[in-house]
Design a protein around this motif. Sequence first.
Motif, mmCIF file in Angstrom:
data_model
loop_
_atom_site.group_PDB
_atom_site.id
_atom_site.type_symbol
_atom_site.label_atom_id
_atom_site.label_comp_id
_atom_site.label_asym_id
_atom_site.label_seq_id
_atom_site.Cartn_x
_atom_site.Cartn_y
_atom_site.Cartn_z
ATOM 1 N N TYR A 99 9.178 12.667 -36.045
ATOM 2 C CA TYR A 99 8.917 11.539 -35.163
ATOM 3 C C TYR A 99 8.227 12.049 -33.899
ATOM 4 O O TYR A 99 8.718 12.984 -33.252
ATOM 5 N N LEU A 100 7.098 11.437 -33.561
ATOM 6 C CA LEU A 100 6.390 11.781 -32.331
ATOM 7 C C LEU A 100 6.883 10.878 -31.216
ATOM 8 O O LEU A 100 6.791 9.649 -31.305
ATOM 9 N N ILE A 101 7.430 11.481 -30.159
ATOM 10 C CA ILE A 101 7.941 10.733 -29.008
ATOM 11 C C ILE A 101 7.067 11.079 -27.809
ATOM 12 O O ILE A 101 6.951 12.254 -27.436
ATOM 13 N N SER A 102 6.451 10.075 -27.221
ATOM 14 C CA SER A 102 5.524 10.301 -26.108
ATOM 15 C C SER A 102 5.820 9.332 -24.975
ATOM 16 O O SER A 102 6.111 8.152 -25.204
ATOM 17 N N LEU A 103 5.741 9.845 -23.750
ATOM 18 C CA LEU A 103 5.881 9.017 -22.559
ATOM 19 C C LEU A 103 4.682 9.305 -21.660
ATOM 20 O O LEU A 103 4.458 10.452 -21.262
ATOM 21 N N TYR A 104 3.905 8.268 -21.356
ATOM 22 C CA TYR A 104 2.697 8.406 -20.539
ATOM 23 C C TYR A 104 2.956 7.798 -19.160
ATOM 24 O O TYR A 104 3.295 6.617 -19.049
ATOM 25 N N CYS A 105 2.791 8.611 -18.120
ATOM 26 C CA CYS A 105 3.060 8.108 -16.778
ATOM 27 C C CYS A 105 2.313 8.941 -15.748
ATOM 28 O O CYS A 105 1.786 10.018 -16.034
ATOM 29 N N SER A 106 2.261 8.422 -14.542
ATOM 30 C CA SER A 106 1.743 9.146 -13.390
ATOM 31 C C SER A 106 2.264 8.439 -12.148
ATOM 32 O O SER A 106 3.075 7.500 -12.245
ATOM 33 N N LEU A 107 1.798 8.878 -11.007
ATOM 34 C CA LEU A 107 2.251 8.309 -9.738
ATOM 35 C C LEU A 107 1.104 8.382 -8.750
ATOM 36 O O LEU A 107 0.348 9.358 -8.729
ATOM 37 N N GLN A 128 0.832 -1.200 0.000
ATOM 38 C CA GLN A 128 0.000 0.000 0.000
ATOM 39 C C GLN A 128 0.869 1.253 0.000
ATOM 40 O O GLN A 128 0.676 2.182 0.781
ATOM 41 N N GLY A 129 1.848 1.221 -0.884
ATOM 42 C CA GLY A 129 2.830 2.293 -0.926
ATOM 43 C C GLY A 129 2.688 3.168 -2.153
ATOM 44 O O GLY A 129 1.620 3.306 -2.743
ATOM 45 N N VAL A 130 3.804 3.767 -2.545
ATOM 46 C CA VAL A 130 3.861 4.625 -3.720
ATOM 47 C C VAL A 130 4.110 3.745 -4.944
ATOM 48 O O VAL A 130 4.994 2.871 -4.922
ATOM 49 N N VAL A 131 3.344 3.958 -6.000
ATOM 50 C CA VAL A 131 3.505 3.179 -7.232
ATOM 51 C C VAL A 131 3.536 4.113 -8.431
ATOM 52 O O VAL A 131 2.904 5.169 -8.438
ATOM 53 N N GLY A 132 4.287 3.721 -9.446
ATOM 54 C CA GLY A 132 4.275 4.425 -10.715
ATOM 55 C C GLY A 132 3.225 3.824 -11.633
ATOM 56 O O GLY A 132 2.908 2.631 -11.533
ATOM 57 N N LEU A 133 2.687 4.628 -12.516
ATOM 58 C CA LEU A 133 1.631 4.196 -13.429
ATOM 59 C C LEU A 133 2.073 4.444 -14.864
ATOM 60 O O LEU A 133 2.654 5.484 -15.176
ATOM 61 N N TYR A 134 1.779 3.479 -15.746
ATOM 62 C CA TYR A 134 2.124 3.655 -17.154
ATOM 63 C C TYR A 134 1.083 2.975 -18.023
ATOM 64 O O TYR A 134 0.314 2.124 -17.563
ATOM 65 N N GLN A 135 1.056 3.356 -19.290
ATOM 66 C CA GLN A 135 0.119 2.784 -20.267
ATOM 67 C C GLN A 135 0.834 1.688 -21.059
ATOM 68 O O GLN A 135 1.825 1.956 -21.742
ATOM 69 N N PRO A 136 0.373 0.447 -20.982
ATOM 70 C CA PRO A 136 1.015 -0.626 -21.749
ATOM 71 C C PRO A 136 0.486 -0.701 -23.173
ATOM 72 O O PRO A 136 -0.587 -0.182 -23.497
ATOM 73 N N GLY A 137 1.243 -1.378 -24.037
ATOM 74 C CA GLY A 137 0.775 -1.682 -25.384
ATOM 75 C C GLY A 137 0.601 -0.499 -26.300
ATOM 76 O O GLY A 137 -0.261 -0.512 -27.185
ATOM 77 N N LEU A 138 1.421 0.530 -26.142
ATOM 78 C CA LEU A 138 1.315 1.698 -27.021
ATOM 79 C C LEU A 138 1.825 1.374 -28.427
ATOM 80 O O LEU A 138 2.766 0.591 -28.585
ATOM 81 N N PRO A 139 1.243 1.963 -29.461
ATOM 82 C CA PRO A 139 1.827 1.821 -30.802
ATOM 83 C C PRO A 139 3.242 2.389 -30.820
ATOM 84 O O PRO A 139 3.496 3.469 -30.294
ATOM 85 N N GLY A 140 4.165 1.646 -31.392
ATOM 86 C CA GLY A 140 5.549 2.098 -31.448
ATOM 87 C C GLY A 140 6.240 2.071 -30.106
ATOM 88 O O GLY A 140 7.179 2.842 -29.873
ATOM 89 N N GLU A 141 5.806 1.182 -29.217
ATOM 90 C CA GLU A 141 6.359 1.146 -27.847
ATOM 91 C C GLU A 141 7.838 0.783 -27.874
ATOM 92 O O GLU A 141 8.250 -0.215 -28.455
ATOM 93 N N GLN A 142 8.652 1.600 -27.211
ATOM 94 C CA GLN A 142 10.083 1.370 -27.090
ATOM 95 C C GLN A 142 10.454 0.812 -25.726
ATOM 96 O O GLN A 142 11.391 0.026 -25.600
ATOM 97 N N SER A 143 9.732 1.228 -24.706
ATOM 98 C CA SER A 143 9.882 0.757 -23.331
ATOM 99 C C SER A 143 8.551 1.045 -22.642
ATOM 100 O O SER A 143 7.700 1.734 -23.225
ATOM 101 N N PRO A 144 8.322 0.531 -21.424
ATOM 102 C CA PRO A 144 7.015 0.725 -20.787
ATOM 103 C C PRO A 144 6.581 2.192 -20.751
ATOM 104 O O PRO A 144 7.241 3.037 -20.167
#
Length: 309
Positions: free
Chosen positions: A274-282, A241-257
């Motif tokens: 080239y469109l470079i996007s990183l989706y995350c939260s906490l 029940q701690g701190v966790v990072g959040l990410y979107q899996p399965g993105l088109p053109g995924e290079q890493s999570p």
Amino acid sequence: MADTQPAQLALGDNAARQLANATKTAPILSTISPRWLTHLLQWLPVEAGIYRLNKVRNPQDVQVLCAKRDESELPSTFVDYDEKPREYFLNAVSTVLDVHTRVSDLYSSPHDQIKEQLRLTIETIKEKQESELINNPDYGLLASVAPEQIVYPLTGAPTPDDMDELLTKVWKEPAFFLTHPLAIAAFGRECTRRGVPPPTVSLFGSQFLTWRGIPLIPSDKVPVADGKTKIILLRVGDKRQGVVGLYQPGLPGEQSPGLSVRFMGISRNAIASYLISLYCSLAVQSDDALAVLEDVEIGKFHEYPDTYK
């Protein structure tokens, strides 16, 4: 008048260099840091970019009793849930990289220009990601600390007593302290002055100072202003029940999570984009998973550049 210049007896260095191949490095980006925070967090995949944090409402009202041996009546209770749980939405860190096709066609040996441009841009995006995880006004660590989890130093400089006070706030399996390198140096000086130099621990092949067995993790993204900074203490992980990072899996053109690179085409001006996007939260699953020591004095601030502000 005779020429007194000495005759050249051998090929000179400057001329010889014209036939030599220089060893060329890949571009060095000085802003790259280890980004320990992203390595130490547990990352959870999020469907549809939404993470709903359900919590128990009024947990102190959940009653259980130790019944006497001769009692046949069992106590009853129920666990209520928060009817309006907080929802976290993934934040996008993105940019469009433009590379002229003439550049990538003619000047990609020995280093591929597109590959290097993408690498350097992705590194910059990941640096921004760590900064957002700490400083974002909506979901960042510093914005997520509950008021009762804020501690102030006894004397200004970070002392062992201050770190112990932080540990009373996050006492259930604390994972690590997170602070600016200058605060770690200040804490080390205080420990040495008191005759209790902190031991070190090896993580990811690097050495870290520790206090009570908890490592002090450096990040230059923790803000410094007017000679003061903050020290954060975290418990991490979904099961804790701690701190966790959040990410979107399965993105088109995924290079890493959570990170994708997508080719957007070539313009009439021969610019490849080239469109470079990183989706995350906490998310902080429980208030007692996070605490902060405010107004930590780092000392000798005038010796450090304004980039730390």
